[in-house]
Design a protein around this motif. Sequence first.
Motif, PDB file in Angstrom:
ATOM      1  N   GLN A  32     -71.415-102.655  74.847  1.00 25.83           N
ATOM      2  CA  GLN A  32     -70.123-102.799  74.138  1.00 25.83           C
ATOM      3  C   GLN A  32     -70.202-103.900  73.086  1.00 25.83           C
ATOM      4  O   GLN A  32     -69.646-103.770  72.000  1.00 25.83           O
ATOM      5  CB  GLN A  32     -69.032-103.107  75.172  1.00 25.83           C
ATOM      6  N   ASN A  33     -70.929-104.972  73.469  1.00 21.33           N
ATOM      7  CA  ASN A  33     -71.094-106.073  72.513  1.00 21.33           C
ATOM      8  C   ASN A  33     -71.868-105.604  71.277  1.00 21.33           C
ATOM      9  O   ASN A  33     -71.550-105.954  70.133  1.00 21.33           O
ATOM     10  CB  ASN A  33     -71.804-107.229  73.204  1.00 21.33           C
ATOM     11  N   LEU A  34     -72.928-104.777  71.565  1.00 18.83           N
ATOM     12  CA  LEU A  34     -73.711-104.244  70.440  1.00 18.83           C
ATOM     13  C   LEU A  34     -72.864-103.332  69.559  1.00 18.83           C
ATOM     14  O   LEU A  34     -72.973-103.356  68.320  1.00 18.83           O
ATOM     15  CB  LEU A  34     -74.928-103.484  71.004  1.00 18.83           C
TER      16      LEU A  34
ATOM     17  N   GLN B  78     -72.051-103.715  65.725  1.00 23.64           N
ATOM     18  CA  GLN B  78     -72.330-102.651  64.757  1.00 23.64           C
ATOM     19  C   GLN B  78     -71.102-102.370  63.887  1.00 23.64           C
ATOM     20  O   GLN B  78     -71.205-102.195  62.673  1.00 23.64           O
ATOM     21  CB  GLN B  78     -72.770-101.377  65.507  1.00 23.64           C
ATOM     22  N   GLU B  79     -69.945-102.335  64.540  1.00 23.28           N
ATOM     23  CA  GLU B  79     -68.714-102.118  63.773  1.00 23.28           C
ATOM     24  C   GLU B  79     -68.467-103.274  62.792  1.00 23.28           C
ATOM     25  O   GLU B  79     -68.015-103.071  61.656  1.00 23.28           O
ATOM     26  CB  GLU B  79     -67.535-101.985  64.736  1.00 23.28           C
ATOM     27  N   PHE B  80     -68.787-104.490  63.295  1.00 20.08           N
ATOM     28  CA  PHE B  80     -68.609-105.658  62.426  1.00 20.08           C
ATOM     29  C   PHE B  80     -69.523-105.570  61.192  1.00 20.08           C
ATOM     30  O   PHE B  80     -69.120-105.850  60.064  1.00 20.08           O
ATOM     31  CB  PHE B  80     -68.884-106.926  63.239  1.00 20.08           C
TER      32      PHE B  80
ATOM     33  N   GLY C  34     -70.416-104.146  55.479  1.00 22.71           N
ATOM     34  CA  GLY C  34     -71.095-103.334  54.462  1.00 22.71           C
ATOM     35  C   GLY C  34     -70.141-102.894  53.366  1.00 22.71           C
ATOM     36  O   GLY C  34     -70.454-102.952  52.175  1.00 22.71           O
ATOM     37  N   LYS C  35     -68.944-102.471  53.801  1.00 26.25           N
ATOM     38  CA  LYS C  35     -67.934-102.110  52.798  1.00 26.25           C
ATOM     39  C   LYS C  35     -67.520-103.323  51.977  1.00 26.25           C
ATOM     40  O   LYS C  35     -67.336-103.250  50.763  1.00 26.25           O
ATOM     41  CB  LYS C  35     -66.714-101.508  53.484  1.00 26.25           C
TER      42      LYS C  35
END
Length: 322
Positions: free
Chosen positions: A44-46, A50-52, A57-58
């Motif tokens: 979940q941390n990963l 990844q979402e962060f 990136g945007k």
Amino acid sequence: KMQKALSLRVDAQASRDALTCLSGFFDENSVQTRRNLRTTIEGQNLLLHQEFVDSFGKLEQHIESLDKIVNALEGACDRASAQLRQSKSDTQAILEKAASLRSESKAIDEKQEVLSHFLSRFRLNEADTQLVRNGDRPLDEEFFGAFERLQHVRKNARQLLNTCGQQTSGVDILHETSEILEASYERMFVWVQQQCRGPKSSIVAQAAAGEGEASSQTILKRVLGLLIERPVYFNHCVRDISRVRRQALVQRFFEALSHGDSSGSRPIELQACDPVRYIGDMLAWIHESSAAERDALKALMGRAARAEEARAGSGETQPPEA
């Protein structure tokens, strides 16, 4: 580990926040899930990381786009700055040129003012030139005014020769105006000749005080006063005036003999039977007419006589021809 777990306070805010977060993805309390809890939490941390990363990136794309815009603005500012420096350089050159032109304009205006002042003193304008040279115009105050201005110009030219040493300018002015001056004298001479011939000769014949046209007599006096500067013209005029007045005097003498004079006296020939009285009346008439003629000629030649005296007093010893 048991000791550490037992030392945790479940009523602490951090513990409640951890349990709340865990309840979001831990939905089954079994042996397997409890064994895999660490793995699940790390996954979940990963996932969160990844979402962060995806979110950043945007943001990175927006920042890159902003960077491009900033670079474009910087390039535009550089170009504007270069154009501004060029415009400043060009403007400075234009300002220097304008200042130079203003200085030249001021110098030209000063030269124009000096030239206008010079021409007003040393050149006869076109209108005055036409006045003194045009033979179709009468001799009037405008003519004499233009002639006086012509003499003033020549006087200034002689002063220029004597005081400033401007030989070329003074000689050129005198040479340019000499033709106009001679044409003026010739015009006055022709006018006197016309007054001494034909019907106009009565003006010269009646030049005694109170007789004839006052304006024409005044002009005749002024013309003779000016022609004294040209002895040849003046002497011709004096001879013509003398001839006209002699003819008029002889005519009046014959009229006094046969008809009586204008005062109403009787004809002298009525006394022909008495030679003494006859001769006496003729001599009396001649004496009276001689005095009147002397006064008339004095009035007519008074300006010319004063001009001759002034010319003699200034050192010019050449007298008019007899």
